[in-house]
Enzyme design. Structure first.
Site, short mmCIF file in Angstrom:
data_model
loop_
_atom_site.label_atom_id
_atom_site.label_comp_id
_atom_site.label_asym_id
_atom_site.label_seq_id
_atom_site.Cartn_x
_atom_site.Cartn_y
_atom_site.Cartn_z
N HIS A 57 13.95 12.48 -13.44
CA HIS A 57 13.74 12.04 -14.82
C HIS A 57 12.26 11.78 -15.10
O HIS A 57 11.89 10.71 -15.57
CB HIS A 57 14.60 10.80 -15.11
CG HIS A 57 16.06 11.08 -15.00
ND1 HIS A 57 16.75 11.86 -15.88
CD2 HIS A 57 16.96 10.71 -14.04
CE1 HIS A 57 18.02 11.95 -15.51
NE2 HIS A 57 18.17 11.27 -14.38
N CYS A 116 -7.48 -17.74 1.09
CA CYS A 116 -8.48 -18.60 1.71
C CYS A 116 -7.84 -19.48 2.78
O CYS A 116 -6.73 -19.96 2.63
CB CYS A 116 -9.20 -19.50 0.73
SG CYS A 116 -10.02 -18.61 -0.58
N GLU A 160 -0.09 -0.20 1.37
CA GLU A 160 -0.95 -1.37 1.54
C GLU A 160 -1.88 -1.25 2.73
O GLU A 160 -2.98 -1.78 2.71
CB GLU A 160 -0.17 -2.70 1.54
CG GLU A 160 0.74 -2.97 2.70
CD GLU A 160 1.51 -4.30 2.56
OE1 GLU A 160 0.98 -5.26 2.02
OE2 GLU A 160 2.67 -4.34 3.02
N LYS A 203 -2.52 -12.65 2.84
CA LYS A 203 -1.13 -12.81 3.23
C LYS A 203 -0.39 -13.85 2.41
O LYS A 203 0.74 -13.67 2.02
CB LYS A 203 -1.07 -13.19 4.71
CG LYS A 203 0.34 -13.15 5.22
CD LYS A 203 0.41 -12.90 6.68
CE LYS A 203 1.83 -12.68 7.12
NZ LYS A 203 2.37 -11.42 6.60
N ASN A 240 -9.52 -24.19 -0.77
CA ASN A 240 -8.52 -23.14 -0.92
C ASN A 240 -7.69 -23.48 -2.15
O ASN A 240 -7.13 -24.58 -2.22
CB ASN A 240 -7.62 -23.08 0.32
CG ASN A 240 -6.37 -22.25 0.08
OD1 ASN A 240 -6.40 -21.28 -0.67
ND2 ASN A 240 -5.27 -22.62 0.72
N GLY A 241 -7.63 -22.56 -3.10
CA GLY A 241 -6.85 -22.82 -4.31
C GLY A 241 -7.64 -22.38 -5.52
O GLY A 241 -8.61 -21.61 -5.40
N LYS A 300 4.66 -0.66 2.40
CA LYS A 300 3.99 -0.81 3.71
C LYS A 300 2.93 0.25 3.88
O LYS A 300 1.81 -0.02 4.26
CB LYS A 300 5.07 -0.66 4.80
CG LYS A 300 4.85 -1.42 6.04
CD LYS A 300 5.26 -2.86 6.00
CE LYS A 300 5.01 -3.56 4.74
NZ LYS A 300 5.32 -4.91 4.61
N GLU A 323 10.32 -0.61 0.38
CA GLU A 323 9.57 -1.33 1.41
C GLU A 323 8.69 -0.38 2.23
O GLU A 323 7.53 -0.68 2.52
CB GLU A 323 10.55 -2.10 2.31
CG GLU A 323 9.94 -2.84 3.48
CD GLU A 323 8.82 -3.82 3.09
OE1 GLU A 323 8.64 -4.11 1.91
OE2 GLU A 323 8.10 -4.25 4.00
N TRP A 369 -10.67 -15.41 0.25
CA TRP A 369 -10.10 -14.33 -0.55
C TRP A 369 -10.61 -14.58 -1.96
O TRP A 369 -10.22 -15.56 -2.59
CB TRP A 369 -8.57 -14.37 -0.49
CG TRP A 369 -7.93 -13.17 -1.12
CD1 TRP A 369 -7.75 -11.95 -0.54
CD2 TRP A 369 -7.37 -13.08 -2.43
NE1 TRP A 369 -7.11 -11.09 -1.42
CE2 TRP A 369 -6.87 -11.76 -2.59
CE3 TRP A 369 -7.24 -13.96 -3.50
CZ2 TRP A 369 -6.26 -11.32 -3.74
CZ3 TRP A 369 -6.62 -13.52 -4.67
CH2 TRP A 369 -6.14 -12.21 -4.78
N ARG A 393 -5.49 -15.01 5.74
CA ARG A 393 -5.44 -15.61 4.41
C ARG A 393 -6.56 -15.08 3.50
O ARG A 393 -6.62 -15.42 2.32
CB ARG A 393 -5.56 -17.13 4.50
CG ARG A 393 -4.50 -17.74 5.37
CD ARG A 393 -4.66 -19.23 5.45
NE ARG A 393 -4.37 -19.87 4.19
CZ ARG A 393 -3.17 -20.25 3.80
NH1 ARG A 393 -2.14 -20.09 4.60
NH2 ARG A 393 -2.98 -20.82 2.63
C1 G6P Z 1 1.59 -11.13 -0.29
C2 G6P Z 1 1.69 -10.44 1.06
C3 G6P Z 1 3.02 -9.72 1.19
C4 G6P Z 1 4.16 -10.69 0.94
C5 G6P Z 1 4.02 -11.40 -0.41
C6 G6P Z 1 5.01 -12.54 -0.55
O1 G6P Z 1 1.46 -10.20 -1.28
O2 G6P Z 1 0.62 -9.53 1.23
O3 G6P Z 1 3.14 -9.17 2.48
O4 G6P Z 1 5.38 -10.00 0.98
O5 G6P Z 1 2.72 -11.98 -0.52
O6 G6P Z 1 4.70 -13.52 0.39
P1 G6P Z 1 5.72 -14.56 0.96
O7 G6P Z 1 4.93 -15.42 1.88
O8 G6P Z 1 6.24 -15.32 -0.22
O9 G6P Z 1 6.79 -13.81 1.65
#
Ligand code: G6P
Length: 609
Positions: free
Chosen positions: A503, A2, A487, A604, A99-100, A484, A480, A75, A27
């Site tokens: 395994h 949010c 997602e 994010k 937000n929260g 990527k 990673e 969100w 957000r």
């Molecule tokens: C969310 C985002 C990711 C990010 C993670 C950690 O899940 O979608 O892209 O890596 O949070 O966020 P930070 O701000 O702590 O790196």
């Protein structure tokens, strides 16, 4: 999770709020809404969906006209994305954006229901609007806010307007970020600075429990007891362009392209006389020599950066490093304490689990070092030591440039640790640092060959499942690359240590399944090649991401993407290599018709557990 905004001044409030929400859409984008004081009262417009849907609605229903209001992009946590659950929430006298998470919202709701309040939504946030109304008397908003926050458990950043005060926006926060923008006779609130960067670079950071009252003729800050406070005004280092697409179709592509500059700047900022230098933040060689164990605590992509850090620090400095998912670390009663260094890695510096992990480590006597992109964030300010990654505002939900900045810092830490502990010479530290300083060149070469990544993406676009495999650094990259890709493309993908696939999981390999094999590490290349053969023998399609000039037996590899980085030690090759994986994910997403900047269900900055 949010984004909230607020404005008071002479401009058209709807424009300012919508501008701000656009910058905060990363957000959350389940719904959006604004509430603006018009001459006849507060007009609220809100809708399920993204801001684009909100803009449509404003066009159809007419934009509120006024100079004072609040806005929200959601969100969803409590209650599905719907018009009803969208913010702002109001009960007539009080309108809020939140937000929260209000953890005790059920108890509060019961209490307020008994008092006759009727709820319109399933959100936890609506109880705040009702509670504010309950405590609002004698036209005293400040007292209502003070009484209300005493009852709230959980986290909140709140933008509040009172029907009786059409020329005021109130705000307060606890454990959710909130920044106040200070313009010329105009004031803003935002969950992040880009929300108002277009209008002012001057800002005040609200601390937990602070209350702000923004009026047309001035601004007042109060502490939790309602006593006036003086606040220091800071100036944002970010530019407006950094928070704009600048001609790129998506923020993600722009951010991938920014990586050569960001890696260069971040590395330079941590070096003095050609070597990593951390004395200024308190990370002296003496402290480094005293470290018994290192923990890296983080979430998502930042945690993957920690895994690269682990291989680099253990490999060079021979200190044991454990990488922990923050949401586990905080609850697993970890054996951590004096003599341990806990590195918390975070783009936003607000991730709830990472922050809690850091606090736990501090509580148990460990030293904490934050590697964070947002200077004014909670984690950056609370850690014992802080390294600023210079990635600038990262808007796309999928993290790219923050990751490369984070791993650059991890390498520098590894070099300094190794030198301080006598496992490498000063010459070797200089040599490795010089290589790292040259890494932007090889990153740029990968970006210049993005067409090849696009071609590979075109071969993945119809896949239902795929795998990434690799060993050591290549395994860290596989994790990673896979995250990527899944997602933003919604293709199911798993990353495996190449030697571990057999395994169990190899049973999933069948004709035509793409297996992206990261094979850049010479010392284990032969082993990785054997694993490729195993996959190939079962019908998998091998896409090899390898150093330029790597040769494979005929028929092993179906597609090859070469990383041209002759100047880099194998340990540093993840820097250019990850850019190739990011580009593959980006193009796969675009080819599947998905907006890579706003993948479904994600946000994010994750400030909930
Ligand atoms: C969310 C985002 C990711 C990010 C993670 C950690 O899940 O979608 O892209 O890596 O949070 O966020 P930070 O701000 O702590 O790196």
């Amino acid at each position: 999770m949010c984004g909230i905004v607020g404005y008071i001044g002479q401009r058209d409030c709807t424009d300012v709020l919508m501008d701000g929400l656009e910058k905060l859409e990363y957000r959350g984008y389940d719904s959006a809404g604004i509430a603006v004081f018009e001459k006849t009262g507060i007009k609220t417009v809100k809708t399920k969906g993204k801001l684009i849907d909100m803009r449509d609605k404003l066009q159809k229903e007419g934009s509120p006209v006024g100079h004072c209001g609040i806005g929200h992009t959601r969100w969803a946590t409590h209650g599905e994305p719907s018009d009803q659950n969208s913010h702002p929430h109001s009960n007539g006298r009080v309108t809020i954006v939140h937000n929260g998470i209000i953890e005790n919202y059920k108890e509060l709701k019961e209490f307020l229901t008994e008092k006759g309040y009727v709820f319109q939504s399933q959100t936890d946030s609506e109880v705040v609007a009702c509670l504010l109304d309950y405590y609002y008397s004698e036209r005293n908003p400040l007292r209502a806010i003070m009484e209300t926050v005493k009852e709230l458990q959980g986290s909140y950043a709140l933008g509040i307007i009172f029907r009786d005060f059409p020329d005021r926006v109130y705000a307060t926060r606890k454990e959710s970020p909130l920044i106040v923008g200070i313009g010329e006779n105009e004031y803003f609130i935002g969950s992040d600075i880009p929300a108002f960067l277009k209008y002012t670079k001057n800002y005040v950071l609200l601390e937990d429990d602070d209350i702000v009252c923004m009026k047309t003729d001035g601004i007042e800050f109060y502490d939790v007891h309602g006593l006036p406070e003086k606040k220091e005004i800071s100036v944002a280092e970010w530019d407006v362009e950094q928070a704009q697409k600048c001609g790129y179709p998506h923020f993600m592509l722009k951010e991938i392209h920014e990586q050569p500059g960001i890696v260069g700047n971040t590395v330079e900022s941590c070096c003095r006389d050609g070597v990593p230098y951390f004395d200024d933040i308190g990370l002296t060689d003496e402290l480094i020599r005293g470290v018994k164990r290192v923990f890296v605590v983080a979430c998502g992509t930042a945690m993957h950066a920690g895994i690269i850090g682990r291989y680099a620090i253990e490999g060079l400095a021979r200190v044991p490093v454990t990488v922990e998912v923050a949401s586990e670390f905080r609850y697993m009663d970890p054996i951590v304490g004096e003599g341990d260094l806990v590195i918390v890695v975070s783009q936003s510096g607000e991730t709830a689990d990472t922050r809690a992990g850091m606090e736990l480590a501090q509580h148990r006597g460990a030293k904490t070092l934050a590697v964070v992109n947002v200077k004014y964030s909670a984690i950056a300010r609370q850690a014992d030591m802080y390294i600023h990654t210079l990635a600038g505002p990262e808007i796309a939900v999928a993290s790219t440039k923050a990751y490369t900045a984070q791993i650059s810092v991890m390498y520098l830490l590894a070099f300094r640790f190794a030198f301080a502990r006598g496992t490498i010479s000063e010459d070797r530290m200089r040599e490795l640092t010089a290589q790292l300083l040259s890494a932007p060149g090889s990153i740029q070469r990968v970006i210049d060959r993005k067409k090849e990544c696009q071609f590979i993406a075109s071969k993945l676009v119809n896949a239902d499942n795929l795998f990434f495999i690799g060993r050591t650094f290549d395994y860290a990259l596989s994790l990673e690359g896979s995250l990527k890709l899944k997602e933003i493309s919604y293709i199911h993908s798993e990353a495996y240590a190449a030697g571990e696939l057999k395994h169990g999981t190899i049973s999933l390999i069948e004709q035509g399944i793409p297996v992206i094999t990261v094979a850049t590490q010479a010392n284990i290349l032969a082993k990785t090649i054997s694993n490729m053969e195993e996959v190939k023998a079962r019908g998998g399609v091998i896409i090899a991401v390898c150093r330029k000039g790597t040769s494979f037996a005929e028929g092993t590899v179906d597609m090859k993407l070469e990383i041209d980085a002759p100047e880099l030690d194998d340990m540093l090759v993840p820097l250019p290599t990850v850019c190739a994986l990011q580009l593959i994910a980006y193009y796969t997403s675009v080819l599947r018709g998905i907006d890579p900047d706003k993948p479904r269900n994600l946000a994010k900055s994750v400030t909930t557990e």
